[in-house]
Motif scaffolding. Structure first.
Motif, PDB file in Angstrom:
ATOM      1  N   LEU A  48      55.992  47.342 124.842  1.00 27.47           N
ATOM      2  CA  LEU A  48      57.093  48.059 124.199  1.00 27.47           C
ATOM      3  C   LEU A  48      57.067  49.550 124.469  1.00 27.47           C
ATOM      4  N   GLY A  49      56.072  50.015 125.234  1.00 30.16           N
ATOM      5  CA  GLY A  49      55.951  51.435 125.527  1.00 30.16           C
ATOM      6  C   GLY A  49      56.455  51.752 126.918  1.00 30.16           C
ATOM      7  N   VAL A  50      55.577  52.283 127.759  1.00 28.26           N
ATOM      8  CA  VAL A  50      55.971  52.637 129.124  1.00 28.26           C
ATOM      9  C   VAL A  50      56.314  51.371 129.903  1.00 28.26           C
ATOM     10  N   GLN A  51      57.229  51.519 130.836  1.00 24.57           N
ATOM     11  CA  GLN A  51      57.668  50.404 131.671  1.00 24.57           C
ATOM     12  C   GLN A  51      57.313  50.702 133.131  1.00 24.57           C
ATOM     13  N   ALA A  52      56.986  49.645 133.857  1.00 29.38           N
ATOM     14  CA  ALA A  52      56.620  49.782 135.267  1.00 29.38           C
ATOM     15  C   ALA A  52      57.760  50.460 136.043  1.00 29.38           C
ATOM     16  N   PRO A  53      57.422  51.296 137.042  1.00 31.05           N
ATOM     17  CA  PRO A  53      56.079  51.572 137.584  1.00 31.05           C
ATOM     18  C   PRO A  53      55.290  52.633 136.839  1.00 31.05           C
ATOM     19  N   GLN A  54      55.839  53.182 135.759  1.00 27.46           N
ATOM     20  CA  GLN A  54      55.090  54.160 134.981  1.00 27.46           C
ATOM     21  C   GLN A  54      53.922  53.483 134.297  1.00 27.46           C
ATOM     22  N   THR A  55      52.822  54.193 134.161  1.00 25.72           N
ATOM     23  CA  THR A  55      51.620  53.598 133.593  1.00 25.72           C
ATOM     24  C   THR A  55      51.036  54.492 132.523  1.00 25.72           C
ATOM     25  N   SER A  56      50.293  53.888 131.622  1.00 26.38           N
ATOM     26  CA  SER A  56      49.562  54.620 130.585  1.00 26.38           C
ATOM     27  C   SER A  56      48.240  53.900 130.369  1.00 26.38           C
ATOM     28  N   TRP A  57      47.377  54.516 129.570  1.00 23.84           N
ATOM     29  CA  TRP A  57      46.094  53.875 129.308  1.00 23.84           C
ATOM     30  C   TRP A  57      46.274  52.544 128.597  1.00 23.84           C
ATOM     31  N   GLY A  58      47.271  52.450 127.725  1.00 23.04           N
ATOM     32  CA  GLY A  58      47.527  51.186 127.033  1.00 23.04           C
ATOM     33  C   GLY A  58      48.000  50.098 127.977  1.00 23.04           C
ATOM     34  N   SER A  59      48.895  50.427 128.903  1.00 21.64           N
ATOM     35  CA  SER A  59      49.355  49.414 129.875  1.00 21.64           C
ATOM     36  C   SER A  59      48.239  49.039 130.832  1.00 21.64           C
ATOM     37  N   MET A  60      47.328  49.979 131.145  1.00 25.07           N
ATOM     38  CA  MET A  60      46.182  49.645 131.987  1.00 25.07           C
ATOM     39  C   MET A  60      45.246  48.663 131.273  1.00 25.07           C
ATOM     40  N   VAL A  61      45.075  48.838 129.972  1.00 24.47           N
ATOM     41  CA  VAL A  61      44.271  47.885 129.200  1.00 24.47           C
ATOM     42  C   VAL A  61      44.927  46.509 129.201  1.00 24.47           C
ATOM     43  N   ARG A  62      46.254  46.466 129.087  1.00 22.41           N
ATOM     44  CA  ARG A  62      46.957  45.183 129.109  1.00 22.41           C
ATOM     45  C   ARG A  62      46.793  44.495 130.457  1.00 22.41           C
ATOM     46  N   ASP A  63      46.951  45.240 131.560  1.00 21.44           N
ATOM     47  CA  ASP A  63      46.788  44.646 132.891  1.00 21.44           C
ATOM     48  C   ASP A  63      45.358  44.154 133.104  1.00 21.44           C
ATOM     49  N   ALA A  64      44.384  44.942 132.626  1.00 18.39           N
ATOM     50  CA  ALA A  64      42.995  44.521 132.774  1.00 18.39           C
ATOM     51  C   ALA A  64      42.682  43.320 131.899  1.00 18.39           C
ATOM     52  N   PHE A  65      43.305  43.246 130.727  1.00 17.02           N
ATOM     53  CA  PHE A  65      43.069  42.108 129.838  1.00 17.02           C
ATOM     54  C   PHE A  65      43.637  40.820 130.428  1.00 17.02           C
ATOM     55  N   ASP A  66      44.739  40.920 131.162  1.00 17.25           N
ATOM     56  CA  ASP A  66      45.298  39.733 131.808  1.00 17.25           C
ATOM     57  C   ASP A  66      44.358  39.163 132.869  1.00 17.25           C
ATOM     58  N   ASN A  67      43.484  40.007 133.415  1.00 19.59           N
ATOM     59  CA  ASN A  67      42.544  39.562 134.455  1.00 19.59           C
ATOM     60  C   ASN A  67      41.102  39.784 134.009  1.00 19.59           C
ATOM     61  N   VAL A  68      40.851  39.602 132.698  1.00 19.63           N
ATOM     62  CA  VAL A  68      39.536  39.905 132.157  1.00 19.63           C
ATOM     63  C   VAL A  68      38.449  38.991 132.724  1.00 19.63           C
ATOM     64  N   TYR A  69      38.802  37.754 133.118  1.00 21.45           N
ATOM     65  CA  TYR A  69      37.802  36.841 133.666  1.00 21.45           C
ATOM     66  C   TYR A  69      37.528  37.121 135.142  1.00 21.45           C
ATOM     67  N   SER A  70      38.485  37.713 135.830  1.00 15.98           N
ATOM     68  CA  SER A  70      38.294  38.030 137.248  1.00 15.98           C
ATOM     69  C   SER A  70      37.581  39.360 137.443  1.00 15.98           C
ATOM     70  N   ALA A  71      37.931  40.372 136.645  1.00 12.36           N
ATOM     71  CA  ALA A  71      37.334  41.704 136.783  1.00 12.36           C
ATOM     72  C   ALA A  71      37.192  42.318 135.397  1.00 12.36           C
ATOM     73  N   PRO A  72      36.189  41.905 134.627  1.00 13.05           N
ATOM     74  CA  PRO A  72      36.043  42.434 133.258  1.00 13.05           C
ATOM     75  C   PRO A  72      35.738  43.928 133.219  1.00 13.05           C
ATOM     76  N   TRP A  73      35.138  44.470 134.277  1.00 12.04           N
ATOM     77  CA  TRP A  73      34.790  45.887 134.293  1.00 12.04           C
ATOM     78  C   TRP A  73      36.017  46.801 134.361  1.00 12.04           C
TER      79      TRP A  73
END
Length: 314
Positions: free
Chosen positions: A251-276
Motif C-alpha cells: 500500500l506504500g511505494v509502487q514499482a519501480p520505486q523502492t523502499s526498505w519496507g518493499s525490500m523486506v517484502r521482496d526478500a520475505f517472498d524468497n526467504v527460503y531461497s535467500a534468507p540473508w
C-alpha cells in the motif's frame, strides 16, 4: 566599464563591518559553549551517536546516487540470488538487482516519507493545538473532541482506509500517516499552549493589543517548542515503521520505486531461497528508528535539564 557594487560587497566594505561580523560569530560560538541544553546534548554519547547516524542517513539519501555501485533497477536474471562478492557487496535479489544500490536508493524514499508524514502531522496538529490552548472555550472543546475521535481509531486501520479511498502510493500513505500522527501533536501543543497562556507576559501582550495570531506565533510557539521538537523526533521513527509496514503490504511505494519496507517484502517472498537478503533492509529500519528514538530521549533530557553537566577539564 565600471563594475556595479553589490549589496553584499558594500556591506562587507563598510567601516566596522568586519568587527561586527566577528562580534556575531563570537556571540554564536559563546552560545554554543554556554547553552546548557546544547552542553547536555553533547555530553550524551548515545544521543550524539544517534545524531551522527541520522545525519549519515540523510547524506546517503541526498547523495547516495553518486556512490551507488550499480543502477538500482538494473536486472540480471543470470545473477539472481548472488551472494556477497566484489561486485555486489550485499548480494543481489531475485531479479539480479544489486541490494546495496537499492538500499541506498531506498534511503531517499524513507527520508521523503518522514518529511511528508511529519510535515502533514505538524501542519494539522500544532497550529490547531496552539490555537485551542490559547483561545479555549467551545472552539477548543470542539477541536479536542474531533482529535479524541480520531485517536480512538486503530492507527493502521485508519491509514489503510484512507489509502483505500485515494489509492496506494507513497504520498497517499504518508498523508494518511500524518493524519494519524496529528492528534498526538495536537494534544501536546494544546497542553503546552495552555501552560504558557496563563503567564504574565502573555497577559501583558493582550493588554497592549496584540492579536491572537501574533501571540500564537511570536510568543506561545517559541516557548512551547521544546516538547514539540522531542515529539517530532519520535514521530519520525513512527513514520518510518508505518511506511515500511504499508509498503510491506503493498500500500506504500509502487514499482519501480523502492523502499526498505518493499525490500523486506521482496526478500520475505524468497526467504527460503535467500534468507540473508532480508537482513540489510530490516537492519536499516531498526537502526534508523532506534536512532530517532534515542536522539529524542537525549533531546528531551537536554531541554528539560535533567542531565548533569560534567565539569570542564583543565
Amino acid at each position: 566599464m565600471t563594475e556595479t557594487p553589490t549589496i553584499t560587497r558594500v556591506i562587507a566594505e563598510a567601516p566596522g563591518a568586519s568587527s561586527l561580523m566577528s562580534l556575531h560569530q563570537n556571540r554564536f560560538k559563546h552560545f554554543l559553549r554556554t547553552s546548557r541544553p546544547l552542553r547536555l546534548l553533547r555530553q550524551n554519547k548515545a544521543a550524539m551517536v544517534s545524531l551522527i547516524f541520522i545525519v549519515l542517513v540523510v547524506l546517503l539519501a541526498l547523495f547516495g546516487s553518486l556512490v551507488m555501485p550499480h543502477d538500482p533497477n538494473e536486472q540480471d536474471l543470470s545473477n539472481s540470488f548472488a551472494g556477497l562478492n566484489g561486485s555486489n557487496w550485499l548480494g543481489t535479489d531475485a531479479f539480479g538487482r544489486d541490494i546495496l544500490s537499492r538500499l541506498l536508493d531506498s534511503a531517499q524514499v524513507t527520508l521523503l516519507a518522514v518529511v511528508q508524514a511529519v510535515g502533514v502531522a505538524a501542519v494539522l496538529g500544532i497550529p490547531a493545538g496552539l490555537f485551542a490552548g490559547l483561545v479555549g472555550g467551545w472552539i477548543g472543546a470542539l477541536i479536542s473532541r474531533i482529535s479524541d475521535a480520531m485517536q480512538s481509531l486503530p492507527p493502521l486501520i485508519l491509514a489503510i482506509a484512507i489509502i483505500g479511498i485515494f489509492g496506494p502510493s507513497l504520498t497517499n500513505a504518508m498523508v494518511s500517516i500524518g493524519i494519524v500522527l496529528a492528534p498526538s501533536l495536537y494534544r501536546l501543543s494544546r497542553g503546552a499552549a495552555e501552560s504558557v497562556a496563563t503567564e504574565t507576559y502573555i497577559e501583558a501582550c493582550r493588554a497592549l493589543g496584540c492579536s491572537k495570531w501574533r501571540l500564537l506565533w511570536r510568543h506561545v510557539l517559541p516557548n512551547a517548542s521544546s516538547p514539540l521538537l522531542v515529539q517530532l523526533s519520535f514521530s519520525a521513527g513512527v513514520a518510518i515503521v508505518a511506511e515500511a509496514s504499508l509498503s510491506f503490504l503493498g500500500l506504500g511505494v509502487q514499482a519501480p520505486q523502492t523502499s526498505w519496507g518493499s525490500m523486506v517484502r521482496d526478500a520475505f517472498d524468497n526467504v527460503y531461497s535467500a534468507p540473508w537478503s532480508l537482513l540489510p533492509p530490516a537492519i536499516m529500519i531498526v537502526l534508523t528508528v532506534l536512532a530517532f528514538s534515542t536522539f529524542g530521549d537525549g533531546l528531551r533530557d537536554a531541554l528539560e535539564g535533567t542531565g548533569r553537566i560534567k565539569p570542564c577539564k583543565k
